[in-house]
Enzyme design. Structure first.
Site, short mmCIF file in Angstrom:
data_model
loop_
_atom_site.label_atom_id
_atom_site.label_comp_id
_atom_site.label_asym_id
_atom_site.label_seq_id
_atom_site.Cartn_x
_atom_site.Cartn_y
_atom_site.Cartn_z
N SER A 128 1.06 -1.42 -0.11
CA SER A 128 0.08 0.29 -0.09
C SER A 128 1.30 1.52 0.04
O SER A 128 1.55 1.77 -0.69
CB SER A 128 -0.61 0.33 1.28
OG SER A 128 -1.88 1.11 0.51
N HIS A 145 3.30 14.65 5.94
CA HIS A 145 3.86 15.53 6.07
C HIS A 145 4.15 16.40 7.19
O HIS A 145 4.18 16.01 7.95
CB HIS A 145 2.04 16.23 5.97
CG HIS A 145 1.47 15.50 4.52
ND1 HIS A 145 1.43 15.82 3.55
CD2 HIS A 145 0.72 13.89 4.89
CE1 HIS A 145 1.35 14.91 2.37
NE2 HIS A 145 0.64 14.33 3.41
N CYS A 150 -1.36 -3.62 3.75
CA CYS A 150 -2.50 -4.80 3.69
C CYS A 150 -2.05 -6.34 4.27
O CYS A 150 -0.76 -6.35 4.05
CB CYS A 150 -2.86 -5.08 1.79
SG CYS A 150 -3.62 -3.67 0.62
#
Length: 128
Positions: free
Chosen positions: A63, A68, A83
């Site tokens: 995935s 940020h 996953c």
């Protein structure tokens, strides 16, 4: 596990300004966290904002890992969505805390794709 994956939302507070404002260093740290977790890197993209801040994502075959940063507040927001149940998210988070110099971390984990299949879903997707 009867879910397709886990989504970890982590908030890192009181981080080192210079570290989390350096997009190349943040990318290197994120890539190493992927390796430590056992996930498989496909591609990464990172960008430094002016005058400060970094955003980036590491696409993994399981995935993604995303970040940020707000260096002016000593803060990083990190998402780790994987996953299967073979990835060690805690190893990645411990490494990020150490490398960002964070003194306070808040973590929320949720299962994604909870399915009533009656069997455990053990898998580690393979990337192309």
């Amino acid at each position: 596990m009867n879910a397709l994956g886990k989504h970890v939302i982590a908030e890192f507070y009181e981080c080192d300004y210079e570290t989390i404002n350096n997009h190349e260093l943040v990318e290197d740290i994120m890539l190493k966290s992927v390796d430590l977790s056992g996930a498989t890197t496909i591609k990464s993209v990172f960008h430094r904002f002016s005058p400060y801040g970094v955003s980036g994502v590491v696409v993994v075959s399981e995935s993604h890992f995303a970040i940020h940063t707000w260096p002016e507040y000593g803060y990083c927001a990190v998402d780790v969505f994987t996953c299967g149940d073979l990835i060690d998210n805690q190893a990645a988070l411990d490494y990020l805390k150490e490398k960002f110099g964070s003194k306070n971390v808040s973590v929320v984990e949720m299962k994604r794709g909870v399915l009533n299949l009656g069997v455990d879903l053990h898998h580690k997707p393979v990337g192309n």
